[in-house]
Design a protein around this motif. Structure first.
Motif, mmCIF file in Angstrom:
data_model
loop_
_atom_site.group_PDB
_atom_site.id
_atom_site.type_symbol
_atom_site.label_atom_id
_atom_site.label_comp_id
_atom_site.label_asym_id
_atom_site.label_seq_id
_atom_site.Cartn_x
_atom_site.Cartn_y
_atom_site.Cartn_z
ATOM 1 N N GLU A 68 0.842 -1.214 0.000
ATOM 2 C CA GLU A 68 0.000 0.000 0.000
ATOM 3 C C GLU A 68 0.869 1.253 0.000
ATOM 4 O OE1 GLU A 68 -3.746 -1.989 2.418
ATOM 5 O OE2 GLU A 68 -2.446 -0.572 3.454
ATOM 6 N N PHE A 69 1.978 1.174 0.748
ATOM 7 C CA PHE A 69 2.894 2.318 0.807
ATOM 8 C C PHE A 69 3.524 2.572 -0.574
ATOM 9 C CE2 PHE A 69 7.281 3.881 1.621
ATOM 10 C CZ PHE A 69 6.952 5.096 2.191
ATOM 11 N N ILE A 70 3.925 1.483 -1.235
ATOM 12 C CA ILE A 70 4.534 1.628 -2.570
ATOM 13 C C ILE A 70 3.526 2.275 -3.523
ATOM 14 C CG2 ILE A 70 5.349 0.296 -4.578
ATOM 15 C CD1 ILE A 70 6.674 -1.634 -2.581
ATOM 16 N N ASP A 71 2.291 1.827 -3.429
ATOM 17 C CA ASP A 71 1.240 2.391 -4.279
ATOM 18 C C ASP A 71 1.103 3.897 -3.999
ATOM 19 O OD1 ASP A 71 -0.900 2.778 -5.885
ATOM 20 O OD2 ASP A 71 -2.385 1.941 -4.511
ATOM 21 N N ALA A 72 1.103 4.246 -2.707
ATOM 22 C CA ALA A 72 0.920 5.661 -2.340
ATOM 23 C C ALA A 72 2.111 6.507 -2.805
ATOM 24 C CB ALA A 72 0.746 5.779 -0.829
ATOM 25 N N MET A 73 3.323 5.952 -2.738
ATOM 26 C CA MET A 73 4.519 6.746 -3.062
ATOM 27 C C MET A 73 4.809 6.803 -4.552
ATOM 28 S SD MET A 73 5.386 7.814 -0.177
ATOM 29 C CE MET A 73 6.914 8.642 -0.490
ATOM 30 N N THR A 74 4.500 5.693 -5.270
ATOM 31 C CA THR A 74 4.931 5.621 -6.672
ATOM 32 C C THR A 74 3.781 5.406 -7.638
ATOM 33 O OG1 THR A 74 5.211 3.224 -6.644
ATOM 34 C CG2 THR A 74 7.087 4.528 -5.906
ATOM 35 N N GLY A 75 2.611 5.081 -7.121
ATOM 36 C CA GLY A 75 1.472 4.802 -8.006
ATOM 37 C C GLY A 75 1.565 3.414 -8.608
ATOM 38 N N MET A 76 2.501 2.596 -8.125
ATOM 39 C CA MET A 76 2.647 1.242 -8.687
ATOM 40 C C MET A 76 1.980 0.213 -7.800
ATOM 41 S SD MET A 76 6.292 0.235 -10.164
ATOM 42 C CE MET A 76 6.150 -1.517 -10.098
ATOM 43 N N MET A 77 1.201 -0.667 -8.426
ATOM 44 C CA MET A 77 0.546 -1.729 -7.652
ATOM 45 C C MET A 77 1.444 -2.958 -7.701
ATOM 46 S SD MET A 77 -2.586 -0.531 -7.027
ATOM 47 C CE MET A 77 -3.939 -1.655 -7.152
ATOM 48 N N VAL A 78 1.836 -3.452 -6.541
ATOM 49 C CA VAL A 78 2.610 -4.698 -6.531
ATOM 50 C C VAL A 78 1.846 -5.725 -5.692
ATOM 51 C CG1 VAL A 78 4.834 -3.550 -6.849
ATOM 52 C CG2 VAL A 78 4.009 -3.980 -4.536
ATOM 53 N N SER A 79 2.080 -6.977 -6.032
ATOM 54 C CA SER A 79 1.327 -8.038 -5.342
ATOM 55 C C SER A 79 2.084 -8.517 -4.104
ATOM 56 C CB SER A 79 1.128 -9.204 -6.302
ATOM 57 O OG SER A 79 0.755 -10.335 -5.553
ATOM 58 N N PRO A 80 1.411 -8.588 -2.964
ATOM 59 C CA PRO A 80 2.083 -9.109 -1.763
ATOM 60 C C PRO A 80 2.392 -10.598 -1.873
ATOM 61 C CG PRO A 80 -0.193 -8.477 -1.285
ATOM 62 C CD PRO A 80 0.056 -8.117 -2.697
ATOM 63 N N ASP A 81 1.889 -11.248 -2.944
ATOM 64 C CA ASP A 81 2.231 -12.660 -3.138
ATOM 65 C C ASP A 81 3.636 -12.818 -3.701
ATOM 66 O OD1 ASP A 81 -0.243 -13.500 -2.294
ATOM 67 O OD2 ASP A 81 -1.128 -13.212 -4.288
ATOM 68 N N ALA A 82 4.150 -11.747 -4.302
ATOM 69 C CA ALA A 82 5.496 -11.829 -4.889
ATOM 70 C C ALA A 82 6.556 -11.788 -3.789
ATOM 71 C CB ALA A 82 5.699 -10.650 -5.838
ATOM 72 N N MET A 83 7.770 -12.230 -4.163
ATOM 73 C CA MET A 83 8.881 -12.105 -3.215
ATOM 74 C C MET A 83 9.364 -10.648 -3.233
ATOM 75 S SD MET A 83 12.768 -13.285 -3.581
ATOM 76 C CE MET A 83 12.601 -14.997 -3.850
ATOM 77 N N PHE A 84 9.528 -10.045 -2.056
ATOM 78 C CA PHE A 84 10.021 -8.665 -1.990
ATOM 79 C C PHE A 84 11.523 -8.703 -1.747
ATOM 80 C CE2 PHE A 84 5.821 -6.371 -0.549
ATOM 81 C CZ PHE A 84 5.249 -6.729 -1.768
ATOM 82 N N ASP A 85 12.249 -8.220 -2.739
ATOM 83 C CA ASP A 85 13.717 -8.310 -2.752
ATOM 84 C C ASP A 85 14.234 -6.859 -2.616
ATOM 85 O OD1 ASP A 85 16.317 -8.179 -3.705
ATOM 86 O OD2 ASP A 85 16.005 -9.557 -5.378
ATOM 87 N N VAL A 86 14.857 -6.532 -1.481
ATOM 88 C CA VAL A 86 15.037 -5.123 -1.121
ATOM 89 C C VAL A 86 16.504 -4.711 -0.956
ATOM 90 C CG1 VAL A 86 14.467 -3.412 0.656
ATOM 91 C CG2 VAL A 86 12.827 -5.191 0.111
ATOM 92 N N GLN A 87 16.834 -3.545 -1.491
ATOM 93 C CA GLN A 87 18.143 -2.937 -1.181
ATOM 94 C C GLN A 87 17.905 -1.460 -0.855
ATOM 95 O OE1 GLN A 87 21.125 -2.702 -4.332
ATOM 96 N NE2 GLN A 87 22.787 -2.843 -2.836
ATOM 97 N N ILE A 88 17.974 -1.131 0.422
ATOM 98 C CA ILE A 88 17.762 0.263 0.825
ATOM 99 C C ILE A 88 18.962 0.732 1.642
ATOM 100 C CG2 ILE A 88 15.234 0.596 0.772
ATOM 101 C CD1 ILE A 88 15.165 -0.468 3.654
ATOM 102 N N LYS A 89 19.615 1.744 1.180
ATOM 103 C CA LYS A 89 20.777 2.328 1.857
ATOM 104 C C LYS A 89 21.254 3.504 1.011
ATOM 105 C CE LYS A 89 22.613 -1.885 1.649
ATOM 106 N NZ LYS A 89 23.361 -2.525 2.679
ATOM 107 N N ARG A 90 22.232 4.274 1.494
ATOM 108 C CA ARG A 90 22.776 5.360 0.659
ATOM 109 C C ARG A 90 23.268 4.776 -0.661
ATOM 110 N NH1 ARG A 90 23.184 10.803 2.876
ATOM 111 N NH2 ARG A 90 24.598 11.226 1.152
ATOM 112 N N ILE A 91 23.149 5.577 -1.735
ATOM 113 C CA ILE A 91 23.606 5.081 -3.038
ATOM 114 C C ILE A 91 25.116 5.349 -3.145
ATOM 115 C CG2 ILE A 91 23.281 5.159 -5.545
ATOM 116 C CD1 ILE A 91 20.660 4.496 -4.185
ATOM 117 N N HIS A 92 25.861 4.288 -3.387
ATOM 118 C CA HIS A 92 27.313 4.374 -3.498
ATOM 119 C C HIS A 92 27.806 3.355 -4.498
ATOM 120 C CE1 HIS A 92 29.777 6.908 -1.032
ATOM 121 N NE2 HIS A 92 28.813 6.965 -0.138
ATOM 122 N N GLU A 93 28.887 3.676 -5.166
ATOM 123 C CA GLU A 93 29.438 2.675 -6.089
ATOM 124 C C GLU A 93 29.853 1.430 -5.322
ATOM 125 O OE1 GLU A 93 31.929 4.896 -9.353
ATOM 126 O OE2 GLU A 93 31.566 6.160 -7.601
#
Ligand code: T68
Length: 773
Positions: free
Chosen positions: A545-570
């Motif tokens: 729901e948060f992703i939908d609110a922030m980006t307008g994209m609907m994603v399914s909670p049935d999918a695997m959520f594969d996440v990388q969140i941190k400062r962007i660095h080479e």
């Protein structure tokens, strides 16, 4: 007071007190409504969610203040050695949920609000994110404050109160844009302004010599003075009354200093100039690795250090006036080199203002200071140009030169005239721009130099500070970073928190993480697994729901959520992740229908800010959006793969994303991440790791076993060889290219010459040459 007027007054005050604030639903509701009416100044018959949040926060703040006063009174009486933690950055995030949980009144507030027709969670989300820091280092400071309070330390945090926190990230057409974070716009109920706690901080000017008792003493005559005003932020411990203080300094014009400028007749400009003092604490530098030798940054560092040191010395003198006892009462922990000017500042105060001998002062300094470094690469070490330091802080430069002189003498005794070593270890770096190496200053003066993971310490010992380790091996230690489960589980994942307490039969793990081991006994229990899945599912729905609110994209909670969140660095290699996603996309596109059915649908989530001047990091963000654009709009791929970039990543976003993640990526090139703390937050929320053997992950592997994670990539010791190989390969390729170009060049010219001479007549050629000339 034992007797007399003081005693009578204390008794009268005590009799007027209504005991401590009560936490039953009626008392809480009454307090909240009083704050609606008298603090927020809204009618109690009409207020919205934000106003309700403000009122609730103020009522929580009242409870914090009670404990905070008690803590001060208790430690004033006991007068223990105090731990002072200096950091230029604290990433506190939101405070409401954390405070009520640590105070043990979360459920009482939820009930009280329910009866008033409000939902606690909804009000908690009204709060802005306090982002007074960049990344890992700053969030570590915040976690440490929580732990110090919980573990009953008599600790104080000191820092700077920026008016603008870390920039807000806005994405336009896939590009990052930075917007100012004027976070104080809506008020900050968690701080207490202490107008009477203020100190003058000096800058610029000259150093004069004056006679003193037959000797000479140095007097710094400043060219500018700015007032530092304290803003106190009470930090409650969990399951204890201990509520420590985070004191942040704001810059204000100094009345003392400014008065003369009003005599010039230019009143308006005098007032405008006066306002400029406030710029010192106006904005946080948004770089999380590089140092630019900027004057404002230097002034920020000294400003907070000077005010804090004055505050500490005043507190010490309140109870004792014998500086020999200073090390028994004061421990000063420096978070990276950003506050390392505290070292020459303490020397200056002790020698120039308290009239201790240099030797006495030096002995004290060597006993009170310790530091933590968060850096892996030598290029990341902070250097301040001598010219700049000499102009802003002339007396400190002299003191640093004097410290360095003694240090060089000691080195000569130890290593002989090894000039190479002397110049590498010197606090002063010679060269085109002569500078002060702040790390060297810290190591020389601190009794302990702390790394943030085991491999980080190895790198410090064998590479970054090799010479220093040979000289003082006993100084080097490590404490692997940790994160507080209070915020990263109890606040952010109430579902899992309830589950853990239920299966362990206790919530004592909230203070003692080792107790989580007890879950092993139930790991195979189908009922626990079912409950665990339910908790995860609810968190994933919330994240979708948060992703939908922030980006307008609907994603399914049935999918695997594969996440990388941190400062962007080479070095953190978001680029590798994106290349992996492109590869996966390509594979799916080329798959037969029967194979496609076997693919686990995956939503790849990336989030993080790039430093505004870091071009490559910003390009990685753009690439991520461009790849997402293609994948997400390809109907042939459908839900099998999605790529989402979550904008404006911060502490609150992390609190929401982490509990809903299935897989998280920590894939820095081995030897580059000093520790990394994100992985710990994901792990305690039951998320799997895809990781390289870097920083604290190496120790995590030992704890949880390789079988329980997806580990890949080169090891720390293999990377230099691979780099060398890659570099040789690159040079060989370049050489081959140049060679082929030369050969091709010769070939083309020779062929042309032959063509010309064989096919064209000399007359024609002459004609061409003439017409051109
Ligand atoms: C991080 N450092 C480390 N620096 O990169 C990370 N730097 O591995 C470690 O886990 C974390 O510190 C805690 O130890 C930083 O976050 C900065 O933010 C920073 C800020 C200003 C200047 C230099």
């Amino acid at each position: 007071p034992e007797s007399g007027e003081g005693k009578a007054k204390a008794e009268r005050m005590f009799s007027l007190m209504d005991g401590f604030l009560k936490n039953d639903p009626i008392s809480l509701q009454k307090d909240i409504l009083d704050h609606v009416e008298y603090t927020v100044a809204r009618s109690r018959f009409s207020f919205d969610d934000f106003e309700a949040y403000q009122a609730v926060s103020h009522s929580v703040r009242d409870r914090l203040i009670e404990r905070w006063h008690d803590t001060h009174a208790y430690f004033k009486r006991k007068d223990p050695k105090r731990l002072y933690f200096f950091s230029l950055e604290f990433l506190m995030g939101r405070s409401l949920s954390n405070s009520v949980i640590n105070l043990g009144v979360r459920d009482q507030y939820a009930d009280a609000l329910n009866q008033l027709g409000f939902e606690f969670e909804v009000l908690a989300e009204q709060e802005g994110d306090a982002a007074q820091g960049n990344g890992g280092l700053a969030r570590l400071s915040a976690c440490q404050m929580d732990s110090l309070a919980t573990m009953d330390f008599p600790a104080w945090g000191y820092g700077l109160r920026y008016q603008y926190g870390l920039f807000r990230q806005v994405i336009l057409d896939g590009f990052q844009h930075e917007q100012p974070d004027y976070w104080l716009n809506f008020g900050n109920p968690w701080e207490i302004e202490r107008i009477h706690v203020s100190y003058a901080v000096k800058f610029y000017g000259t150093v004069e010599e004056q006679d003193l008792n037959g000797g000479k003493r140095k007097v710094w005559v400043p060219g500018e003075m700015v007032e530092a005003v304290a803003y106190d932020n009470p930090i409650p411990g969990y399951g204890t009354r201990n509520t420590i203080n985070l004191r942040l300094w704001a810059a204000k014009p100094s009345d003392l200093y400014d008065m003369e400028s009003y005599g010039t007749g230019d009143y308006i400009n005098a007032v405008i100039n006066r306002q400029k003092a406030e710029t010192i604490s106006s904005v946080l530098y948004p770089d999380d690795r590089s140092y630019q030798g900027k004057e404002l940054r230097l002034k920020q560092q000294y400003f907070f250090v000077s005010a804090s040191v004055q505050d500490i010395i005043r507190r010490f003198k309140d109870s004792l006036n014998d500086f020999n006892q200073f090390p028994e009462k004061v421990a000063l922990q420096l978070n990276d080199t950003h506050p390392s000017l505290a070292i020459p500042e303490v020397m200056r105060v002790l020698v120039d203002e308290e009239f201790l001998s240099w030797k006495q002062a030096w002995d004290i300094v060597c006993k009170i200071f310790s530091c933590t470094t968060h850096t892996v690469v030598p290029e990341g070490l902070e250097k301040i140009p001598v010219d700049l330091l000499g102009s802003v802080l002339p007396r400190h430069l002299q003191i640093i030169f004097d410290i360095n002189f003694s240090f060089m003498e000691e080195l000569k005794k130890h290593f002989g005239l090894d000039f190479n070593r002397l110049s590498q270890m010197s606090i002063v770096e010679e060269g085109a721009v002569k500078s002060i190496r702040m790390a060297n200053l810290s190591i020389v003066c601190c009794h302990t130099v702390n790394g943030v993971s085991r491999v980080h310490l190895d790198i410090l010992k064998t590479k970054v500070f090799k010479d220093f380790y040979e000289l003082w091996p006993q100084k080097f230690h490590y404490k692997t970073n940790g994160v507080t489960q209070r915020r990263w589980l109890v606040v952010s994942n109430p579902g899992l928190c309830g589950l853990i307490s239920k299966w362990l039969g206790t919530d004592a793990w909230i203070r003692d993480m080792d107790l989580l081991m007890g879950l092993r006994d139930h790991a195979g229990d189908a009922e626990l697994q079912q409950e665990w899945k339910m908790v995860r599912r609810i968190n994933k729905i919330r994240l979708a729901e948060f992703i939908d609110a922030m980006t307008g994209m609907m994603v399914s909670p049935d999918a695997m959520f594969d996440v990388q969140i941190k400062r962007i660095h080479e070095y953190k290699r978001q680029l590798l992740n994106i290349l992996g996603i492109i590869y996966r996309y390509d594979c799916i596109k080329n798959m037969k229908e029967s194979d496609r059915r076997k693919v686990v649908p995956r939503v790849c989530i990336i989030g993080g800010k790039a430093a505004p001047g870091y071009d490559m990091a910003k390009k990685i963000i753009k690439l991520c959006h461009a790849v997402g654009e293609t994948i997400n709009n390809d109907s042939d791929i459908d839900d099998l793969l999605k790529l989402v970039f979550i904008p404006d990543f911060n502490v609150s976003v992390a609190e929401l994303v982490i509990p809903g993640s299935d897989l998280s990526q920590h894939i820095s090139t081995a030897g580059h991440e000093a520790s990394g703390t994100g992985s710990m937050k994901f792990l305690m929320n039951g998320c799997l790791l895809l990781a390289t053997a870097d920083g604290a992950t190496i120790e995590i592997i030992e704890e949880i076993g390789e079988d329980n994670m997806f580990l890949f990539g080169a090891k720390v010791h293999e990377v230099p060889k691979l780099r060398e190989k890659a570099e040789n390969h690159r040079v060989a390729l370049q050489f081959a290219r140049v060679l082929s170009q030369i050969c091709l060049g010769w070939y083309v010219m020779a062929t042309l010459a032959m063509r010309i001479t064989s096919n064209l007549s000399v007359t024609l050629l002459k004609g061409v040459v003439t017409s051109i000339s």
